[in-house]
Design a protein around this motif. Structure first.
Motif, short mmCIF file in Angstrom:
data_model
loop_
_atom_site.label_atom_id
_atom_site.label_comp_id
_atom_site.label_asym_id
_atom_site.label_seq_id
_atom_site.Cartn_x
_atom_site.Cartn_y
_atom_site.Cartn_z
N TYR A 15 14.42 -5.85 5.70
CA TYR A 15 13.53 -6.90 5.18
C TYR A 15 12.30 -6.21 4.63
N GLY A 47 16.50 -10.43 18.53
CA GLY A 47 16.02 -9.46 17.56
C GLY A 47 17.02 -8.36 17.26
N GLY A 49 19.71 -8.52 15.52
CA GLY A 49 20.22 -8.57 14.15
C GLY A 49 21.39 -9.53 13.97
#
Ligand code: ADP
Ligand code: MG
Length: 309
Positions: A15, A47, A49
């Motif tokens: 990101y 977190g 993914g």
């Protein structure tokens, strides 16, 4: 590519930094193969993914690198076909508050280009238990009903693959049971199911295959049975007649004193047997009131694999 619903090779996502949020490498080269017809669990801490991966499959997040093949279609070369093969129930409740369920399903079907004659709106309303609420505004639906509507929206184009991102996080037992019933039913009809969850017992119970993801990397992928057998640790729990110090034990056995003077002996079944422990206990002159064994579960495997880092 007979047999695989999804093939992922070298998938990366970074990101970009924007405004106050720093950049983030959310996926660091993920390889994953998901068999057609399976119920596949993607497990990992917050977190890790998971949503990023699922949103890439759904075409909602653009990958940085790697190859994604959905139902035999390369996501870059055949974006339309690969999108048509997959239905996603997102983690976030993102419903238009003024759309009643029937209209929401019809609109979604329209977005996917499903001709009116081929729409299964009534059947889906029945499946998700919202026939009675078909004309009620979404904002008047309970949280559980909204979740079911999201499931319905994922099904309008009759995808071969259904993806559920944390479908049972924070939902009550009744809804959870209903969701799993639906999932099992759809799977029995041939639909491949991919779900993320952090309820380990749920993954253990529902999924035939599991991938564990941590810090953007897959740290394990195997059948649930194999993952569970990976840890050959077993614990023998002994309640002595009277409180006592732990006896000397064979090398490699870990003794822990629990509440009430209960002693827990953890050993590897490939090295020691329960008899070795019982012998050590008897030799120390201990008398046993009660004894039981504990098997490693998915949580142990999970902790073992995600502890590092
Ligand atoms: P999970 O679903 O496993 O909890 P996510 O895929 O949501 O994990 O997030 C993975 C990592 O990427 C996290 O560190 C998260 O903060 C970050 N992340 C997710 N979405 C964005 C975004 N739109 N912009 C920046 N970072 C993001
Ligand atoms: Mg998530």
């Amino acid at each position: 590519m007979a047999g695989n619903a999804i093939e992922i090779e070298g998938l990366r996502k970074t990101y970009r930094a924007s405004g106050r949020s720093p950049g983030k490498e959310a996926l660091k080269g993920v390889d994953l193969t998901i068999r057609e017809g399976s119920i596949f669990g993607l497990l990992g801490p917050n977190g890790a993914g998971k949503s990023t991966l699922i949103n890439i499959l759904a075409g909602l997040v653009v990958k940085t690198a790697g190859k994604v093949t959905i139902w035999g279609f390369d996501q870059d070369r055949n974006p339309r076909q690969s999108r048509a093969a997959i239905g996603v129930m997102p983690q976030e409740l993102n419903l238009d508050p003024f759309f009643p369920p029937r209209a929401a399903l019809e609109t979604q079907a329209g977005l996917y280009g499903v001709p009116k004659a081929q729409r299964r709106t009534d059947e889906i309303l029945e499946l998700i238990g919202l026939t009675d609420k078909a004309e009620s505004y979404a904002r008047s639906l309970s949280g559980g009903m909204r979740r079911r509507l999201l499931l319905g929206k994922a099904l309008v184009h009759s995808p071969q693959i259904l993806v559920l991102d944390e479908p049972t996080a924070g939902v009550d037992i009744e809804l959870r049971t209903m969701l799993w019933q639906n999932v099992r039913r759809l799977n029995a009809r041939g639909m491949t199911i991919i779900l993320t969850t952090h309820y380990l017992e749920e993954a253990e119970e529902m999924c035939d295959e599991i991938a564990i993801i941590n810090h953007g990397q897959v740290v394990a992928q195997d059948t649930t049975a194999n993952l569970l057998s990976r840890l050959d640790a077993k614990t023998l729990v002994i309640e002595p007649m009277e409180a006592t110090h732990p006896p000397p034990v064979p090398e490699g056995v870990i003794v822990e004193t629990r509440a009430g003077g209960v002693l827990a002996f953890t050993y590897r079944t490939s090295v020691h047997s329960a008899e070795d422990i019982l012998e050590a206990v008897r030799r120390a002159g201990m008398h046993i009131r009660d004894v039981k064994t504990e098997q490693a579960d998915l949580e142990d495997v999970f902790l073992d694999l995600t502890r590092a880092g």
